[in-house]
Design an enzyme around this catalytic site. Structure first.
Site, short mmCIF file in Angstrom:
data_model
loop_
_atom_site.label_atom_id
_atom_site.label_comp_id
_atom_site.label_asym_id
_atom_site.label_seq_id
_atom_site.Cartn_x
_atom_site.Cartn_y
_atom_site.Cartn_z
N LYS A 192 -10.62 5.99 7.65
CA LYS A 192 -11.19 7.14 8.39
C LYS A 192 -12.45 7.69 7.76
CE LYS A 192 -6.83 8.89 10.12
NZ LYS A 192 -5.79 9.89 9.86
N GLY A 240 -6.86 5.28 -4.48
CA GLY A 240 -5.70 4.39 -4.51
C GLY A 240 -5.92 2.99 -3.99
N GLY A 250 -6.78 11.98 -5.64
CA GLY A 250 -7.41 13.21 -5.13
C GLY A 250 -8.38 13.84 -6.12
P1 AMP Z 1 -8.06 5.20 3.26
O1 AMP Z 1 -6.68 5.73 2.96
O2 AMP Z 1 -8.79 6.00 4.31
O3 AMP Z 1 -8.87 4.89 2.06
O4 AMP Z 1 -7.80 3.83 4.01
C1 AMP Z 1 -7.16 2.74 3.40
C2 AMP Z 1 -6.51 1.96 4.51
O5 AMP Z 1 -7.50 1.55 5.42
C3 AMP Z 1 -5.83 0.69 4.03
O6 AMP Z 1 -4.43 0.84 4.20
C4 AMP Z 1 -6.39 -0.38 4.98
O7 AMP Z 1 -5.38 -1.23 5.50
C5 AMP Z 1 -6.99 0.43 6.09
N1 AMP Z 1 -8.04 -0.28 6.82
C6 AMP Z 1 -9.14 -0.87 6.30
N2 AMP Z 1 -9.82 -1.50 7.26
C7 AMP Z 1 -9.15 -1.31 8.41
C8 AMP Z 1 -9.35 -1.73 9.76
N3 AMP Z 1 -10.40 -2.47 10.10
N4 AMP Z 1 -8.45 -1.35 10.68
C9 AMP Z 1 -7.38 -0.60 10.33
N5 AMP Z 1 -7.14 -0.17 9.08
C10 AMP Z 1 -8.01 -0.52 8.13
#
Ligand code: AMP
Length: 416
Positions: free
Chosen positions: A217, A373, A396
């Site tokens: 996100k 993480g 965090g």
């Molecule tokens: P965050 O917690 O925002 O750092 O996101 C990490 C998560 O993003 C991981 O669990 C990844 O599996 C997910 N992620 C990375 N690329 C994608 C994608 N193209 N579609 C869905 N999830 C994703």
């Protein structure tokens, strides 16, 4: 004061560590990284002839005693790691006698601090909307001070080595520091290393500086992206968040993950980068899948032209090469967030290409910090942890530090 300069001989040190280690259903530790992380500080104090009072939280007991989160479960592991016996105080706020009896070289582990609501300092059992809430909060802050004062009374000096909770103003992470003068409080080695790592990224920058932000996100990374915009030369955006950018620019993204309420934000980031002369690097192609699984069918497509029924899961080969070129030329590198759904082996290539490029740049003298993480999990999954400059232990706390926020745990000691 610094831990290297302090004379611990004959002194009692109360040390805040992060022993919030994962346990299995039998109460056994499944990953002791956090215990190992605190050892340099703890051993230094013991070797200098000091006595140790160790305090930590475990889990989220929400101010109540919950034996599933008792630190008694890790007492033996701590003893083994330190190579000395560890005594246990079953009530962290009633440990004065046990602390007073400690001799040089002895260790006392206090029970979970969060069994007391005063540790976090949030009123319990009262809703924020309740008219009495403000009064309850005031009272809780007063009893938090008393709780911190009790903990402080056990020792001659205070050491904070819990970077994972440094962004919290809790009794044991910040308030307690008020009860020690500046010559008797200090950061532990792990905290020192983390603070130095953040300084390397925010203050002692060598250019070109390349930040790689990934993950699912854009909304959770916006604070960091905005703070970095004034510092970086190159900003690589990857992972799920990039489909919000592709859609905002009129692209077709199929079923890819997207934050529809952040389309304007994505366009603003693109504009900001232009205005500030930052080279914003977004993927040109991606590996798309026909469902969200490791068994999905895949195809490489343009990142802004994903067919209906397909979703972008990883960076494509052209994108990987473009990212690698930018990363390999960098002198300072920050990586936070994977380039794809790396939990599925089929979609690790993008993150692996980033990890390899970071390792190559690091071998050529760049400073690389990996934090947050999931990128840490990536580096560990690829077995490349020893090929980067520093891997942060703080989730965090690291992110808040990079956003430019003052960490209460650090400020309480350094007075910044
Ligand atoms: P965050 O917690 O925002 O750092 O996101 C990490 C998560 O993003 C991981 O669990 C990844 O599996 C997910 N992620 C990375 N690329 C994608 C994608 N193209 N579609 C869905 N999830 C994703």
């Amino acid at each position: 004061m610094t831990i290297n300069d302090y004379k611990f001989a004959g002194k009692k040190a109360i040390v805040r560590v992060d022993f919030n280690v994962p346990l299995n259903e039998n109460g056994q530790i499944t990953d002791d990284t956090r215990i190992r992380g605190a050892l340099p500080t703890l051993k230094k104090i013991l070797n200098d002839g000091g006595a140790l009072i160790i305090m930590s939280h475990m889990g989220k007991p929400k101010g109540k005693v919950n034996m599933k989160m008792s630190l008694s479960q890790i007492k033996d592991a701590v003893a083994q790691a330190l190579g000395v016996d560890v005594k246990f105080a079953p009530d962290c706020a009633k440990a004065a006698d046990a602390a007073a009896a400690l001799k040089p070289g002895e260790v006392l582990l206090l029970e979970n601090l969060r069994f007391y609501p005063e540790e976090e300092g949030k009123p319990v059992g009262i809703d924020k909307e309740d008219p009495q809430y403000e009064e309850a909060k005031k009272q809780m802050k007063a009893s938090q001070k008393e709780f911190a004062k009790t903990l402080a009374s056990y020792a001659d000096c205070y050491v904070n080595d819990a970077f994972g909770t440094a962004h919290r103003k809790h009794a044991s992470t910040a308030v307690i520091a008020d009860y020690f003068d500046k010559d008797n409080k200090m950061l532990g080695y792990l905290m020192e290393k983390e603070v130095e790592a953040v300084d390397n990224i925010l203050k002692n920058i060598r250019h070109p500086f390349t930040a790689i932000m990934g993950g699912s996100k854009v909304s959770t990374k916006i604070g960091i992206i905005e703070n970095l915009m004034d510092k970086v030369d190159n900003l690589i955006l990857c992972g799920g968040m990039t489909y919000t950018f592709a859609k905002a620019q009129g692209g077709k993204i199929g079923n890819s993950i997207c934050e529809d309420d952040k389309l304007q934000l994505a366009l603003d980031i693109i504009e900001q980068a232009k205005a500030k002369g930052v080279n914003l690097v977004l993927g040109s192609d991606c590996v798309a899948a026909d469902n969200f699984s490791n068994d999905a069918n895949t195809q490489v497509v343009e990142a802004n032209n994903i067919p209906d029924g397909w979703e972008g899961m990883d960076a494509g080969p052209k994108t990987q090469a473009a990212f690698a070129e930018v990363i390999e030329g960098a002198k300072t590198i920050l990586w936070n967030g994977p380039a794809g759904v790396f939990e599925f082996d089929k979609f690790t290539a993008g993150s692996k290409a980033i990890a390899k490029a970071i390792a190559k740049a690091t071998a050529n003298g760049a400073y690389s910090l990996i934090g947050g993480g999931d990128s840490v999990a990536c580096i560990n999954k690829f077995g490349m942890a020893d090929q980067v400059s520093y891997i942060s232990t703080g989730g965090g706390a690291l992110l808040e530090a990079i956003e430019g926020k003052v960490l209460p745990g650090v400020a309480a000691i350094k007075g910044e």
